[in-house]
Design a protein around this motif. Structure first.
Motif, PDB file in Angstrom:
ATOM      1  N   GLY A 194       0.722  -1.089   0.039  1.00  0.00           N
ATOM      2  CA  GLY A 194       0.011   0.172   0.191  1.00  0.00           C
ATOM      3  C   GLY A 194       0.808   1.248   0.041  1.00  0.00           C
ATOM      4  O   GLY A 194       0.348   2.396  -0.308  1.00  0.00           O
ATOM      5  N   ASP A 195       2.101   0.961   0.408  1.00  0.00           N
ATOM      6  CA  ASP A 195       2.967   2.326   0.336  1.00  0.00           C
ATOM      7  C   ASP A 195       3.792   2.472  -0.842  1.00  0.00           C
ATOM      8  O   ASP A 195       4.594   3.581  -0.946  1.00  0.00           O
ATOM      9  CB  ASP A 195       3.816   2.483   1.585  1.00  0.00           C
ATOM     10  CG  ASP A 195       3.222   2.504   3.027  1.00  0.00           C
ATOM     11  OD1 ASP A 195       2.188   3.151   2.954  1.00  0.00           O
ATOM     12  OD2 ASP A 195       3.477   1.883   4.019  1.00  0.00           O
ATOM     13  N   LEU A 196       3.730   1.648  -1.718  1.00  0.00           N
ATOM     14  CA  LEU A 196       4.692   1.826  -2.875  1.00  0.00           C
ATOM     15  C   LEU A 196       4.419   3.026  -3.672  1.00  0.00           C
ATOM     16  O   LEU A 196       4.943   3.471  -4.526  1.00  0.00           O
ATOM     17  CB  LEU A 196       4.383   0.600  -3.793  1.00  0.00           C
ATOM     18  CG  LEU A 196       4.981  -0.578  -3.229  1.00  0.00           C
ATOM     19  CD1 LEU A 196       4.927  -1.700  -4.048  1.00  0.00           C
ATOM     20  CD2 LEU A 196       6.422  -0.299  -2.742  1.00  0.00           C
ATOM     21  N   ALA A 197       3.031   3.731  -3.616  1.00  0.00           N
ATOM     22  CA  ALA A 197       2.679   4.854  -4.342  1.00  0.00           C
ATOM     23  C   ALA A 197       2.590   6.037  -3.312  1.00  0.00           C
ATOM     24  O   ALA A 197       1.760   6.814  -3.784  1.00  0.00           O
ATOM     25  CB  ALA A 197       1.283   4.664  -5.066  1.00  0.00           C
ATOM     26  N   ASN A 198       3.642   6.117  -2.610  1.00  0.00           N
ATOM     27  CA  ASN A 198       3.575   7.139  -1.662  1.00  0.00           C
ATOM     28  C   ASN A 198       2.438   7.523  -0.612  1.00  0.00           C
ATOM     29  O   ASN A 198       2.281   8.768  -0.687  1.00  0.00           O
ATOM     30  CB  ASN A 198       4.138   8.569  -2.530  1.00  0.00           C
ATOM     31  CG  ASN A 198       5.470   8.365  -3.081  1.00  0.00           C
ATOM     32  OD1 ASN A 198       6.217   7.894  -2.609  1.00  0.00           O
ATOM     33  ND2 ASN A 198       5.176   9.024  -4.476  1.00  0.00           N
ATOM     34  N   GLY A 199       1.887   6.415  -0.438  1.00  0.00           N
ATOM     35  CA  GLY A 199       0.811   6.360   0.410  1.00  0.00           C
ATOM     36  C   GLY A 199      -0.593   6.671  -0.352  1.00  0.00           C
ATOM     37  O   GLY A 199      -1.637   6.817   0.368  1.00  0.00           O
ATOM     38  N   VAL A 200      -0.853   6.851  -1.463  1.00  0.00           N
ATOM     39  CA  VAL A 200      -1.764   7.139  -2.296  1.00  0.00           C
ATOM     40  C   VAL A 200      -2.510   5.675  -2.503  1.00  0.00           C
ATOM     41  O   VAL A 200      -1.740   4.795  -2.931  1.00  0.00           O
ATOM     42  CB  VAL A 200      -1.243   7.689  -3.687  1.00  0.00           C
ATOM     43  CG1 VAL A 200      -2.937   7.689  -4.494  1.00  0.00           C
ATOM     44  CG2 VAL A 200      -1.107   9.274  -3.371  1.00  0.00           C
ATOM     45  N   ASP A 201      -3.904   5.524  -2.556  1.00  0.00           N
ATOM     46  CA  ASP A 201      -4.438   4.264  -2.632  1.00  0.00           C
ATOM     47  C   ASP A 201      -4.771   4.212  -4.057  1.00  0.00           C
ATOM     48  O   ASP A 201      -5.437   4.848  -4.743  1.00  0.00           O
ATOM     49  CB  ASP A 201      -5.865   4.164  -1.626  1.00  0.00           C
ATOM     50  CG  ASP A 201      -6.476   2.842  -1.823  1.00  0.00           C
ATOM     51  OD1 ASP A 201      -6.335   2.124  -2.865  1.00  0.00           O
ATOM     52  OD2 ASP A 201      -7.058   2.368  -0.864  1.00  0.00           O
ATOM     53  N   VAL A 202      -4.071   3.169  -4.792  1.00  0.00           N
ATOM     54  CA  VAL A 202      -4.232   2.972  -5.983  1.00  0.00           C
ATOM     55  C   VAL A 202      -4.831   1.636  -6.391  1.00  0.00           C
ATOM     56  O   VAL A 202      -4.830   1.107  -7.380  1.00  0.00           O
ATOM     57  CB  VAL A 202      -2.730   2.938  -6.942  1.00  0.00           C
ATOM     58  CG1 VAL A 202      -2.229   4.308  -6.839  1.00  0.00           C
ATOM     59  CG2 VAL A 202      -1.751   2.078  -6.406  1.00  0.00           C
ATOM     60  N   SER A 203      -5.513   0.867  -5.166  1.00  0.00           N
ATOM     61  CA  SER A 203      -5.963  -0.374  -5.477  1.00  0.00           C
ATOM     62  C   SER A 203      -7.161  -0.399  -6.466  1.00  0.00           C
ATOM     63  O   SER A 203      -7.058  -1.501  -7.343  1.00  0.00           O
ATOM     64  CB  SER A 203      -6.473  -0.734  -4.185  1.00  0.00           C
ATOM     65  OG  SER A 203      -7.720   0.132  -3.480  1.00  0.00           O
ATOM     66  N   LEU A 204      -7.973   0.465  -6.366  1.00  0.00           N
ATOM     67  CA  LEU A 204      -9.228   0.303  -7.491  1.00  0.00           C
ATOM     68  C   LEU A 204      -8.671   0.579  -8.887  1.00  0.00           C
ATOM     69  O   LEU A 204      -9.091  -0.509  -9.645  1.00  0.00           O
ATOM     70  CB  LEU A 204     -10.367   1.438  -7.187  1.00  0.00           C
ATOM     71  CG  LEU A 204     -11.479   1.051  -8.177  1.00  0.00           C
ATOM     72  CD1 LEU A 204     -12.289  -0.143  -7.589  1.00  0.00           C
ATOM     73  CD2 LEU A 204     -12.497   2.207  -7.649  1.00  0.00           C
ATOM     74  N   PRO A 205      -7.972   1.590  -9.305  1.00  0.00           N
ATOM     75  CA  PRO A 205      -7.673   1.847 -10.705  1.00  0.00           C
ATOM     76  C   PRO A 205      -6.935   0.576 -11.123  1.00  0.00           C
ATOM     77  O   PRO A 205      -6.857   0.019 -12.252  1.00  0.00           O
ATOM     78  CB  PRO A 205      -7.071   3.076 -10.819  1.00  0.00           C
ATOM     79  CG  PRO A 205      -6.618   3.272  -9.545  1.00  0.00           C
ATOM     80  CD  PRO A 205      -7.644   2.972  -8.678  1.00  0.00           C
TER      81      PRO A 205
END
Length: 525
Positions: free
Chosen positions: A456-467
């Motif tokens: 979950g932290d690989l995108a600088n804390g941004v939640d990219v799970s859905l896209p």
């Protein structure tokens, strides 16, 4: 062209007549609902107090009112766009979406949709009972001095859940009537609330991210995206249920009208979402203890800031809106559960699921403290449900909207074989695309302060799970269909679109009530 006239619709059953239809294909003569009925059910199921609770999360995450409004608009619009194509399966097949998924996940793989709808229903049914019960007890405490002890909450939850279960047992027509009342009355009460809080509302509420160089500024985007995803979870949660209601719409109704009704029903939910957002900003200004992220209490905060004359409307809003959310969530799951266990009628399955859900409500509220984790539960469920919806929608596209009604019912009739039998009842192409995308989505989930997946932290804390899960499901499913073609027989007279097929013999349907070997199933276009 056949010279036989189309069957005339029969008169709709009375409200107090218990619905007998399960997940078998609804006869054409009994399909008398309209796209507007679908709008009322989908909007009524979300035009509720529990949606206000979800609408308060941007403020809980530290956003300003305007930042929260942007996140809410993003979540509602994107969620509505993802959801609305799921409305076409009901009119096409006359059954619910889990049964329709047999065409893409296999006769046995359709249980994935049943499992996802069960989890979604329990989550949102619980949310509606918790939020509405808390509002009723809190309002009664302010109006009549009712004790706010555990016994009061137990009685409120039990009565409310029992009312919802009774409506679901009676079935579709009774539920439609409840939502007809709920849409108009809840809307009026929300508009009355705008008057009640107009004097206290300040759109300039700043939130926690006013200074771009502040030490916590790096949390803005995670909080913004997390808020949008929680809002988005509401429309997407209807994905497994739309077919429960749209199956009563005739197949002759233009698809654009059905899709449009589903889309507009979610755009209309901006009313309760913005109400929750605006009142949460007032609570944060006047009673900040109620929006402490460590122990949020939106319902208590709303009652604390409400003028005395609005206590009764709050109670009515909780009762009416909660009935609408609870019935739309519980009805579909009971319906689908009866197809997984055919020995249970729709009524028996509804009662069983309802009793289990009520047990979960009490355990979660009084023993496990799950109320504060409901947003995490909902978001993770949606992360798993959305790839399933992608497989369904792309499957509809490549099949040109053609389905074999008899083959869809193989599982429910305890038969075997047919166009959708694939590999021992499983279509590993759709199943693989679903579970891989769902696992990746959960791994990349990042809900600030609540749940962070291993990646979950690989995108600088941004939640990219859905896209990410959306993209993986779409690309992987189409790739598997191209690399490992499905049997030509799974497609209709028009053949496949975008993918290849192979000529493979189809195992005939065998078992109770199986059609004759030379019987050609009637296509639904």
């Amino acid at each position: 062209m056949s010279s036989q006239p189309a069957p005339s619709p029969t008169a709709p059953p009375s409200l107090t007549e218990v619905e007998t239809h399960g997940v078998e294909r609804i006869p054409d003569a009994d399909r008398t609902a309209t796209p507007f009925d679908l709008f009322r059910l989908a909007f009524g199921g979300a035009n509720t107090f529990s949606t206000c609770v979800l609408g308060a999360f941007p403020i809980l995450f530290g956003l300003s009112f305007w930042q929260g409004l942007a996140a809410t608009l993003l979540g509602v619009v994107v969620g509505a766009l993802i959801l609305c194509p799921m409305a076409v399966f009901g009119p096409a097949n006359g059954t619910n979406n889990a049964v329709s998924s047999s065409a893409h996940l296999g006769v046995h793989g359709r249980v994935v949709g049943s499992f996802l709808s069960l989890l979604t229903a329990v989550a949102f049914f619980s949310l509606s009972v918790w939020s509405s019960g808390d509002a009723l007890v809190g309002g009664a405490h302010r109006l009549f001095g009712l004790s706010r002890g555990d016994l009061s909450y137990v009685v409120a939850y039990a009565l409310f859940a029992g009312l919802v279960l009774a409506v679901c047992v009676y079935g579709f027509r009774f539920m439609l009537f409840v939502n007809k009342v709920a849409v108009a009355s809840a809307t009026a009460l929300f508009l009355l609330g705008a008057v009640a809080f107009a004097g206290d509302f300040d759109p300039s509420y700043a939130g926690s991210f006013t200074d771009p160089v502040a030490s916590d500024a790096g949390m803005f985007w995670p909080s913004f995206i997390g808020s949008a995803l929680i809002v988005l979870s509401n429309p997407v949660s209807f994905g497994a249920f739309l077919g429960d209601w749209s199956r009563y719409i005739p197949a002759t109704v233009p698809r654009r009208r059905v899709i449009g009704a589903a889309f507009l029903s979610q755009i209309a939910t901006l009313l309760p979402f913005v109400f929750g957002l605006a009142t949460a900003s007032v609570i944060a200004s006047k009673a900040p203890d109620y929006v402490d992220p460590a122990a949020p209490d939106y319902v208590g905060g709303l009652l604390a800031i409400s003028p005395g004359w609005y206590f009764l409307p709050v109670c009515l809003l909780a009762l009416i809106g909660g009935m609408s959310t609870g019935t739309t969530a519980l009805y579909g799951t009971g319906l689908d559960f009866s197809s997984v266990f055919p020995r249970l009628s729709r009524v028996q399955a509804t009662v069983l699921v309802g009793v289990v859900s009520i047990g979960f409500i009490f355990v979660g509220r009084f023993a496990l403290d799950l109320v504060q984790s409901i947003s995490t539960f909902a978001t993770v469920i949606i992360t798993c449900t959305t790839p399933w919806m992608v497989v369904m929608m792309l499957g509809f596209l490549v099949r040109r909207g053609w389905y074999d009604p008899e083959a869809l019912q193989v599982f429910n009739r305890r038969q075997r074989g047919g166009r959708y039998w694939f590999t021992h009842g499983w279509n590993w192409r759709g199943m693989t695309a679903w579970w891989v995308a769902a696992v990746i989505g959960v791994l990349f989930t990042n809900i600030p302060g609540q749940f962070v997946g291993p990646l979950g932290d690989l995108a600088n804390g941004v939640d990219v799970s859905l896209p990410l899960s959306l993209a993986v499901a779409a690309v992987l499913y189409l790739a598997l269909l191209w690399l490992f073609p499905e049997p030509r027989a799974a497609y209709g007279p028009g053949g496949a679109r975008l993918v290849r097929t192979i000529e493979t013999p189809v195992e005939p349907i065998t078992g109770p009530g199986a059609p004759a070997a030379d019987q050609s199933p009637r296509p639904v276009l």
